[in-house]
Design an enzyme around this catalytic site. Structure first.
Site, PDB file in Angstrom:
ATOM      1  N   HIS A 157       0.829  -1.207   0.000  1.00 45.31           N
ATOM      2  CA  HIS A 157       0.000   0.000   0.000  1.00 45.31           C
ATOM      3  C   HIS A 157       0.867   1.262   0.000  1.00 45.31           C
ATOM      4  O   HIS A 157       0.451   2.306   0.492  1.00 45.31           O
ATOM      5  CB  HIS A 157      -0.998  -0.013   1.169  1.00 45.31           C
ATOM      6  CG  HIS A 157      -2.051  -1.066   0.975  1.00 45.31           C
ATOM      7  ND1 HIS A 157      -3.169  -0.858   0.229  1.00 45.31           N
ATOM      8  CD2 HIS A 157      -2.109  -2.356   1.401  1.00 45.31           C
ATOM      9  CE1 HIS A 157      -3.899  -1.969   0.206  1.00 45.31           C
ATOM     10  NE2 HIS A 157      -3.273  -2.896   0.911  1.00 45.31           N
ATOM     11  N   ALA A 212      -4.920 -15.074  -4.810  1.00 41.66           N
ATOM     12  CA  ALA A 212      -4.027 -15.389  -3.694  1.00 41.66           C
ATOM     13  C   ALA A 212      -3.103 -14.222  -3.350  1.00 41.66           C
ATOM     14  O   ALA A 212      -2.204 -14.360  -2.536  1.00 41.66           O
ATOM     15  CB  ALA A 212      -3.196 -16.628  -4.025  1.00 41.66           C
ATOM     16  N   GLY A 213      -3.297 -13.082  -4.012  1.00 38.25           N
ATOM     17  CA  GLY A 213      -2.402 -11.939  -3.771  1.00 38.25           C
ATOM     18  C   GLY A 213      -1.096 -12.085  -4.521  1.00 38.25           C
ATOM     19  O   GLY A 213      -0.085 -11.495  -4.160  1.00 38.25           O
ATOM     20  N   SER A 264      -0.919 -11.626  -7.949  1.00 34.45           N
ATOM     21  CA  SER A 264      -1.001 -10.794  -9.156  1.00 34.45           C
ATOM     22  C   SER A 264      -1.248 -11.544 -10.455  1.00 34.45           C
ATOM     23  O   SER A 264      -0.621 -11.251 -11.479  1.00 34.45           O
ATOM     24  CB  SER A 264       0.262  -9.935  -9.305  1.00 34.45           C
ATOM     25  OG  SER A 264       0.299  -9.006  -8.280  1.00 34.45           O
ATOM     26  N   GLU A 271      -6.467  -2.138 -15.823  1.00 32.93           N
ATOM     27  CA  GLU A 271      -7.036  -2.672 -14.578  1.00 32.93           C
ATOM     28  C   GLU A 271      -7.849  -1.594 -13.868  1.00 32.93           C
ATOM     29  O   GLU A 271      -8.926  -1.843 -13.335  1.00 32.93           O
ATOM     30  CB  GLU A 271      -5.896  -3.185 -13.687  1.00 32.93           C
ATOM     31  CG  GLU A 271      -6.396  -3.771 -12.381  1.00 32.93           C
ATOM     32  CD  GLU A 271      -5.580  -4.937 -11.849  1.00 32.93           C
ATOM     33  OE1 GLU A 271      -4.608  -5.351 -12.506  1.00 32.93           O
ATOM     34  OE2 GLU A 271      -5.914  -5.433 -10.768  1.00 32.93           O
ATOM     35  N   ASP A 331       2.565  -4.175  -9.252  1.00 32.09           N
ATOM     36  CA  ASP A 331       2.420  -5.553  -9.744  1.00 32.09           C
ATOM     37  C   ASP A 331       2.791  -5.647 -11.217  1.00 32.09           C
ATOM     38  O   ASP A 331       3.492  -6.569 -11.645  1.00 32.09           O
ATOM     39  CB  ASP A 331       0.968  -6.032  -9.567  1.00 32.09           C
ATOM     40  CG  ASP A 331       0.481  -5.861  -8.147  1.00 32.09           C
ATOM     41  OD1 ASP A 331       1.326  -5.673  -7.250  1.00 32.09           O
ATOM     42  OD2 ASP A 331      -0.742  -5.894  -7.939  1.00 32.09           O
TER      43      ASP A 331
HETATM   44  C1  GLA Z   1      -2.523  -4.798  -4.940  1.00 29.99           C
HETATM   45  C2  GLA Z   1      -2.378  -3.678  -5.967  1.00 29.99           C
HETATM   46  C3  GLA Z   1      -0.994  -3.060  -5.905  1.00 29.99           C
HETATM   47  C4  GLA Z   1      -0.611  -2.671  -4.479  1.00 29.99           C
HETATM   48  C5  GLA Z   1      -0.888  -3.825  -3.507  1.00 29.99           C
HETATM   49  C6  GLA Z   1      -0.671  -3.440  -2.080  1.00 29.99           C
HETATM   50  O1  GLA Z   1      -1.670  -5.857  -5.276  1.00 29.99           O
HETATM   51  O2  GLA Z   1      -2.624  -4.164  -7.257  1.00 29.99           O
HETATM   52  O3  GLA Z   1      -0.908  -1.972  -6.778  1.00 29.99           O
HETATM   53  O4  GLA Z   1      -1.265  -1.506  -4.097  1.00 29.99           O
HETATM   54  O5  GLA Z   1      -2.206  -4.322  -3.647  1.00 29.99           O
HETATM   55  O6  GLA Z   1       0.669  -3.170  -1.857  1.00 29.99           O
END
Ligand code: GLA
Length: 399
Positions: A46, A139-140, A142, A176, A188
């Protein structure tokens, strides 16, 4: 099996699956293949949309895009897609006039990329695409950035106007944001487009200057997927971004990047507690990124433990994007590995994954903790993966 051999075997199998999917959908063979990796963020969450620093790392899980020219009998110039990992659902859109949004999220990533490529002057060609991969979705890690970057590379290359990696990232991010409804930062997509094998990726999101950071060969990148899935557009992600904008406005700044701990306190005034804490997270998190890069190069696990613990606490308490099961994973693993490595939530939050940077011998310990201490009481079992630091998006020769 050596790491790189395993990578190429995994990739060959993926290519074979996507080639087969292309044939099934269109009855002909694809002519080109492209790959774009997912990423795990090691620290700096963030901070990207606050013009701060981030330290992600591309992983050896990727999206493969098989491409072929359009069917000659197709009267209107169109781009056809088939998403092999989503029940082979298909889409087709005209590239003659305005590119329209579709109802579905994954389709919008592709349509958005086509739209923003064209607004950069890329003369899109009609094409057929088949898309498949092995990045765990939601899953975070990307998977959507990889989809955007891979599509931008494929469509620009097919048009004979391949974009540079940072431009691919910019097109995918805009897609996006404007087409898929997530006001994401640039981290990402930059990680997916620009990473170097064996290295993490230190990025200044204000200047977009970046530097590959060699990862000590004493460290493993271990990712624990909680299995808890939330789409970013359904969570507090966009709300957090607005809160940060409010904070910047309060301090009279265009972004939170210039804010120091001293300025944060001095200018606090009547700022609400919530907005103050959001700003405090951004300031403290950005300050942790460079020291983490140093510890990563040197393999200093006690430093990583301390920095990643502080990052997790800040995301949990000040930014409030963690959830109980993730906190439990972080706490159990942190206790088990001690100073042999660091552990924190990673990515946007509200579910997703935990990342561990630790000595190789911690892999078994982490796996055991997850299986014997976390999973028995968990509603959804978590799973452990060890990833290699991968290279950014590229055309593949394996066609
Ligand atoms: C997601 C967003 C990124 C970033 C993260 C948090 O992955 O796509 O741009 O803000 O959250 O670090």
């Amino acid at each position: 099996m050596s790491g790189s051999l395993a990578v190429s075997l995994r990739r060959q199998q993926l290519i074979a699956r996507v080639r087969e999917g292309f044939r099934m959908a269109y009855g002909v063979d694809p002519t080109r293949f492209y790959a774009a990796p997912g990423r795990v963020n090691l620290i700096g969450d963030h901070t990207d949309y606050n013009a701060g620093l981030v330290l992600p790392c591309a992983i050896d899980r990727e999206t493969i895009i098989a491409v072929g020219p359009a069917d000659e009998s197709d009267k209107t110039p169109r781009i056809h897609t088939v998403a092999l990992d989503m029940g082979s659902v298909r889409d087709a859109f005209s590239i003659e006039g305005e590119i329209e949004r579709a109802g579905n999220n994954w389709q919008n990533h592709i349509r958005g990329v086509a739209h923003f490529l064209r607004s950069r002057g890329v003369a899109l060609r009609p094409a057929r695409l088949a898309i498949g991969g092995d990045i765990p979705m939601g899953a975070g890690l990307s998977s959507s950035a990889a989809l955007g970057v891979g599509t931008a590379l494929a469509l620009s290359d097919l048009a004979g106007q391949p974009l540079d990696p940072p431009d691919l990232a910019s097109v995918a991010q805009k897609a996006e944001s404007a087409f898929a409804g997530v006001a994401c930062g640039i981290m990402d997509q930059m990680a997916s487009a620009c990473s170097m094998v064996g290295h993490a990726f230190l990025l200044d999101c204000r200047s977009l200057e970046h530097m590959p950071i060699p990862i000590s060969d004493q460290l493993s990148i271990i990712v624990i997927d909680s299995g808890i899935r939330r789409q970013l557009e359904e969570t507090g992600y966009n709300e957090r971004r607005e809160e940060c904008e409010k904070a910047a406005e309060h301090y009279g700044l265009a972004s939170l990047r210039p804010l120091t701990p001293a300025l944060l306190e001095e200018g606090r005034g009547d700022l609400s507690d919530v907005i103050y804490r959001r700003a405090r997270h951004v300031v403290s998190e950005t300050a942790r990124v460079e020291p983490t890069a140093v510890a990563l190069v040197k393999g200093q696990t006690a430093e990583l433990a301390q920095l990643m613990r502080a990052s997790h606490h800040s995301l949990r308490d000040d930014f409030e994007v963690s959830i109980d099961p993730i906190d439990r994973l972080v706490s159990l693993i942190g206790t088990a590995i001690g100073d042999n490595g660091g552990v924190r939530m990673t990515g946007g939050g509200f579910g997703g994954s935990v990342v561990v940077l630790a000595k190789h011998e911690m892999i078994d310990i982490v796996t055991q903790v997850v299986e014997t201490r976390y999973n028995p009481d968990a509603e959804i079992p978590a799973s452990v993966q060890v990833y290699e630091a991968h290279a950014g998006a590229a055309q593949l020769t394996a066609g």
